[in-house]
Scaffold this motif. Structure first.
Motif, PDB file in Angstrom:
ATOM      1  N   GLY A  89     -13.343   4.005  21.383  1.00  0.00           N
ATOM      2  CA  GLY A  89     -12.573   4.592  22.254  1.00  0.00           C
ATOM      3  C   GLY A  89     -11.552   5.559  21.498  1.00  0.00           C
ATOM      4  N   HIS A  90     -11.596   5.959  20.323  1.00  0.00           N
ATOM      5  CA  HIS A  90     -10.932   6.635  19.800  1.00  0.00           C
ATOM      6  C   HIS A  90     -11.637   7.628  19.243  1.00  0.00           C
ATOM      7  CE1 HIS A  90      -8.200   2.985  18.686  1.00  0.00           C
ATOM      8  NE2 HIS A  90      -7.753   3.434  19.826  1.00  0.00           N
ATOM      9  N   TYR A  91     -11.441   8.944  19.682  1.00  0.00           N
ATOM     10  CA  TYR A  91     -12.153  10.016  19.331  1.00  0.00           C
ATOM     11  C   TYR A  91     -11.585  10.936  18.328  1.00  0.00           C
ATOM     12  CZ  TYR A  91     -14.587   8.320  23.299  1.00  0.00           C
ATOM     13  OH  TYR A  91     -15.242   7.438  24.124  1.00  0.00           O
ATOM     14  N   VAL A  92     -11.740  10.690  17.125  1.00  0.00           N
ATOM     15  CA  VAL A  92     -11.114  11.601  15.936  1.00  0.00           C
ATOM     16  C   VAL A  92     -12.073  12.490  15.655  1.00  0.00           C
ATOM     17  CG1 VAL A  92      -9.896  11.392  13.842  1.00  0.00           C
ATOM     18  CG2 VAL A  92      -9.587   9.348  15.490  1.00  0.00           C
ATOM     19  N   ASP A  93     -11.504  13.748  15.216  1.00  0.00           N
ATOM     20  CA  ASP A  93     -12.641  14.874  14.793  1.00  0.00           C
ATOM     21  C   ASP A  93     -13.576  15.085  15.814  1.00  0.00           C
ATOM     22  OD1 ASP A  93     -10.975  14.648  12.416  1.00  0.00           O
ATOM     23  OD2 ASP A  93     -12.278  13.890  11.293  1.00  0.00           O
ATOM     24  N   THR A  94     -13.544  14.977  16.851  1.00  0.00           N
ATOM     25  CA  THR A  94     -14.419  15.245  17.827  1.00  0.00           C
ATOM     26  C   THR A  94     -14.438  16.765  17.919  1.00  0.00           C
ATOM     27  OG1 THR A  94     -13.115  14.670  19.312  1.00  0.00           O
ATOM     28  CG2 THR A  94     -15.097  13.587  19.345  1.00  0.00           C
ATOM     29  N   VAL A  95     -15.412  17.422  17.689  1.00  0.00           N
ATOM     30  CA  VAL A  95     -15.444  19.178  17.775  1.00  0.00           C
ATOM     31  C   VAL A  95     -15.451  19.671  19.184  1.00  0.00           C
ATOM     32  CG1 VAL A  95     -16.173  21.238  16.810  1.00  0.00           C
ATOM     33  CG2 VAL A  95     -15.867  19.070  15.357  1.00  0.00           C
ATOM     34  N   MET A  96     -14.686  20.377  19.785  1.00  0.00           N
ATOM     35  CA  MET A  96     -14.844  20.850  21.190  1.00  0.00           C
ATOM     36  C   MET A  96     -15.617  22.321  20.922  1.00  0.00           C
ATOM     37  SD  MET A  96     -13.406  19.157  23.706  1.00  0.00           S
ATOM     38  CE  MET A  96     -12.965  20.413  25.106  1.00  0.00           C
ATOM     39  N   PRO A  97     -16.816  22.630  21.810  1.00  0.00           N
ATOM     40  CA  PRO A  97     -17.388  23.724  21.606  1.00  0.00           C
ATOM     41  C   PRO A  97     -16.472  24.857  21.893  1.00  0.00           C
ATOM     42  CG  PRO A  97     -17.954  22.589  23.621  1.00  0.00           C
ATOM     43  CD  PRO A  97     -17.088  21.564  22.840  1.00  0.00           C
ATOM     44  N   THR A  98     -16.544  25.901  20.813  1.00  0.00           N
ATOM     45  CA  THR A  98     -15.510  26.832  21.084  1.00  0.00           C
ATOM     46  C   THR A  98     -16.101  28.173  21.896  1.00  0.00           C
ATOM     47  OG1 THR A  98     -16.371  27.594  18.773  1.00  0.00           O
ATOM     48  CG2 THR A  98     -14.352  26.384  19.101  1.00  0.00           C
ATOM     49  N   GLU A  99     -17.567  28.153  21.933  1.00  0.00           N
ATOM     50  CA  GLU A  99     -18.139  29.350  22.319  1.00  0.00           C
ATOM     51  C   GLU A  99     -17.982  29.263  24.016  1.00  0.00           C
ATOM     52  OE1 GLU A  99     -21.723  26.623  21.996  1.00  0.00           O
ATOM     53  OE2 GLU A  99     -19.491  27.162  20.963  1.00  0.00           O
ATOM     54  N   THR A 100     -17.598  30.437  24.622  1.00  0.00           N
ATOM     55  CA  THR A 100     -17.618  30.333  26.107  1.00  0.00           C
ATOM     56  C   THR A 100     -18.966  30.775  26.412  1.00  0.00           C
ATOM     57  OG1 THR A 100     -17.068  32.657  26.123  1.00  0.00           O
ATOM     58  CG2 THR A 100     -15.359  30.953  26.041  1.00  0.00           C
ATOM     59  N   PHE A 101     -19.056  30.689  27.955  1.00  0.00           N
ATOM     60  CA  PHE A 101     -20.419  31.202  28.369  1.00  0.00           C
ATOM     61  C   PHE A 101     -20.552  32.491  28.112  1.00  0.00           C
ATOM     62  CE2 PHE A 101     -23.323  32.886  31.843  1.00  0.00           C
ATOM     63  CZ  PHE A 101     -24.063  31.899  31.862  1.00  0.00           C
ATOM     64  N   LYS A 102     -19.674  33.325  27.968  1.00  0.00           N
ATOM     65  CA  LYS A 102     -19.802  34.775  28.004  1.00  0.00           C
ATOM     66  C   LYS A 102     -20.450  35.106  26.467  1.00  0.00           C
ATOM     67  CE  LYS A 102     -16.872  38.785  28.969  1.00  0.00           C
ATOM     68  NZ  LYS A 102     -15.588  39.292  29.131  1.00  0.00           N
ATOM     69  N   SER A 103     -19.864  34.226  25.602  1.00  0.00           N
ATOM     70  CA  SER A 103     -20.185  34.522  24.249  1.00  0.00           C
ATOM     71  C   SER A 103     -21.754  34.103  23.995  1.00  0.00           C
ATOM     72  CB  SER A 103     -19.481  33.882  23.227  1.00  0.00           C
ATOM     73  OG  SER A 103     -19.499  32.669  23.359  1.00  0.00           O
ATOM     74  N   VAL A 104     -22.255  33.137  24.890  1.00  0.00           N
ATOM     75  CA  VAL A 104     -23.850  33.042  24.595  1.00  0.00           C
ATOM     76  C   VAL A 104     -24.470  33.586  25.535  1.00  0.00           C
ATOM     77  CG1 VAL A 104     -23.451  30.714  23.393  1.00  0.00           C
ATOM     78  CG2 VAL A 104     -23.564  30.990  26.058  1.00  0.00           C
ATOM     79  N   ASN A 105     -24.080  34.590  26.412  1.00  0.00           N
ATOM     80  CA  ASN A 105     -24.778  35.108  27.326  1.00  0.00           C
ATOM     81  C   ASN A 105     -24.359  36.702  27.166  1.00  0.00           C
ATOM     82  OD1 ASN A 105     -26.244  35.087  29.549  1.00  0.00           O
ATOM     83  ND2 ASN A 105     -24.614  35.390  31.025  1.00  0.00           N
ATOM     84  N   ASN A 106     -24.669  36.900  25.929  1.00  0.00           N
ATOM     85  CA  ASN A 106     -24.548  38.553  25.232  1.00  0.00           C
ATOM     86  C   ASN A 106     -23.426  39.206  25.840  1.00  0.00           C
ATOM     87  OD1 ASN A 106     -26.807  38.130  24.038  1.00  0.00           O
ATOM     88  ND2 ASN A 106     -28.207  38.789  25.529  1.00  0.00           N
ATOM     89  N   GLY A 107     -22.309  38.600  26.084  1.00  0.00           N
ATOM     90  CA  GLY A 107     -21.165  39.456  26.697  1.00  0.00           C
ATOM     91  C   GLY A 107     -20.885  39.396  28.090  1.00  0.00           C
ATOM     92  N   ARG A 108     -22.231  38.817  28.805  1.00  0.00           N
ATOM     93  CA  ARG A 108     -21.948  38.839  30.289  1.00  0.00           C
ATOM     94  C   ARG A 108     -21.238  38.046  31.009  1.00  0.00           C
ATOM     95  NH1 ARG A 108     -26.834  38.474  32.442  1.00  0.00           N
ATOM     96  NH2 ARG A 108     -27.958  38.227  30.473  1.00  0.00           N
ATOM     97  N   SER A 109     -20.276  37.963  31.907  1.00  0.00           N
ATOM     98  CA  SER A 109     -19.579  36.809  32.416  1.00  0.00           C
ATOM     99  C   SER A 109     -20.773  36.014  33.452  1.00  0.00           C
ATOM    100  CB  SER A 109     -18.495  37.298  33.546  1.00  0.00           C
ATOM    101  OG  SER A 109     -17.699  38.165  32.618  1.00  0.00           O
ATOM    102  N   PRO A 110     -20.466  34.972  33.830  1.00  0.00           N
ATOM    103  CA  PRO A 110     -21.467  34.321  34.692  1.00  0.00           C
ATOM    104  C   PRO A 110     -21.326  34.938  36.125  1.00  0.00           C
ATOM    105  CG  PRO A 110     -19.554  32.996  34.091  1.00  0.00           C
ATOM    106  CD  PRO A 110     -19.504  34.147  33.156  1.00  0.00           C
ATOM    107  N   HIS A 111     -22.382  34.954  36.730  1.00  0.00           N
ATOM    108  CA  HIS A 111     -22.266  35.093  37.978  1.00  0.00           C
ATOM    109  C   HIS A 111     -23.421  34.410  38.658  1.00  0.00           C
ATOM    110  CE1 HIS A 111     -25.798  37.847  36.365  1.00  0.00           C
ATOM    111  NE2 HIS A 111     -26.213  37.561  37.469  1.00  0.00           N
TER     112      HIS A 111
END
Ligand code: SF4
Ligand code: FES
Length: 356
Positions: free
Chosen positions: A305-327
């Motif tokens: 139950g202790h989550y040390v060093d967990t890495v939150m994904p930094t990329e947003t939908f936009k950055s994985v969608n070629n700069g397009r916002s989700p629609h």
């Protein structure tokens, strides 16, 4: 300056070069992981420790390059120094696994199985040892020896029934405090840790005996029965202490400090000794500068139950969608009649009719 002589030693088929004079146990710890034998009495920070419990037994299948004969018996790795060309078997030896199971059985002859109510549960080396190397039965049919609980001063309680006679606490008192007031009395089956004429243990660094005790024989009276270690959150913290390094682990629940201990390394050994004031008298979060969560081995129950060093994904939908916002890819109303009032009515009528 003459160059330090290096010896090649192979443990469980892994070779390493280490300085002459190193013990097999220390060489195995350099390799790390499961190659390192368990140690219930050896403590690298305490001079003279080791050679009491026999949990660190290993097989020496080749003595050295000069004399390749195997050693006739299993040896205590914490007390045997390496030779050049030595070959050692730990987890790869059936003899060792079998002997270790015997040692665990022996250590448990008198040790009570009171883990469900013992403060050490979750961080007890004997508990881990018996899970990893023990058998699920005992051949012992006699009554276990029992002792009354003993208060050793205001902060420490000795529950001798759980002691495995590793001598670590005796070395700690000898080497860290100005005056040792406890020791091993009597011999063999009667041997016990005791204070001379029930003296209190009030020396400044005596609290460290709690940290070195591999079982729940020496416990912190300010913490006894207050909480389970796996419900607490270990945090690294420090304070400006005139007596010790002031670097500790705080065991918190919310903002409340339940206990303070020294920081321990991957072998369960104290990194830096701490004084009694830090350990027993600084129980406010405001007494400390919190550094962050303590990293706990993920195999330990404490890490649950202790989550040390967990890495939150930094990329947003936009950055994985070629700069397009989700629609909106699909309008549910275009494909579903769920909100169509007429249809709802029709369905209702249909279902009512079918029930008639
Ligand atoms: S009280 Fe703990 S540290 Fe001391 S000898 Fe017994 S088991 Fe070892
Ligand atoms: S750790 Fe080697 S004998 Fe106890």
């Amino acid at each position: 300056m003459s160059e330090q002589q290096l010896f090649k030693v192979t443990i469980d088929n892994i070779s390493i070069e280490i300085p002459a004079g190193t013990t097999i146990l220390e060489a195995a710890r350099k390799i790390g992981g499961e190659v390192a034998p368990p140690a219930m009495c050896f403590y690298s920070k305490l001079k003279g420790s080791g050679g009491k419990c026999r949990t660190c037994l290993v097989e020496v299948s080749k003595g050295s390059e000069k004399d390749p004969r195997p050693m006739p018996k299993l040896v205590a790795s914490c007390r045997t120094t390496v030779m050049d060309g030595m070959e050692v078997k730990n987890i790869t030896s059936e003899k060792v696994t079998d002997a270790r199971a015997g040692v665990v059985e022996f250590l448990l002859l008198n040790h009570p199985l009171d883990c469900p109510i013992c403060d050490q549960a979750g961080e007890c080396h004997l508990q881990d040892l018996s899970y990893e190397h023990g058998k699920n039965g005992t051949r012992y049919e006699f009554e276990r020896r029992t002792f009354k609980k003993h208060d050793l001063g205001p902060y420490i309680q000795l529950h001798m029934t759980r002691c495995i006679m590793c001598f670590r606490c005796v070395y700690t008192a000898d080497q860290l405090t100005t005056k040792r007031e406890h020791g091993v009395l009597d011999r063999g089956d009667h041997a016990e840790i005791a204070t001379f004429i029930s003296k209190n243990l009030e020396n400044d660094f005596i609290g460290n005996v709690i940290d070195v005790c591999p079982v729940g024989a020496l416990t912190d009276k300010t913490f006894r029965f207050k909480n389970r270690v796996w419900f607490l959150k270990p945090m690294d913290a420090h304070r400006d202490c005139p007596q010790c390094s002031g670097k500790v682990t705080l065991w918190n629940r919310g903002d409340e400090v339940y206990r303070v201990t020294a920081r321990k390394d991957e072998w369960g050994e104290v990194e830096e000794w701490i004084c009694n004031t830090c350990r027993f008298e600084r129980k406010q979060t405001s007494d400390w500068i919190i550094e962050g969560p303590r990293k706990i081995d993920r195999h330990s129950v404490i890490s649950q139950g202790h989550y040390v060093d967990t890495v939150m994904p930094t990329e947003t939908f936009k950055s994985v969608n070629n700069g397009r916002s989700p629609h909106l890819l699909l309008n549910i109303h275009d494909v579903s009649d769920v909100n169509n009032e007429e249809l709802k009515l029709d369905n209702h009528t249909a279902s009512t009719q079918s029930t008639i």
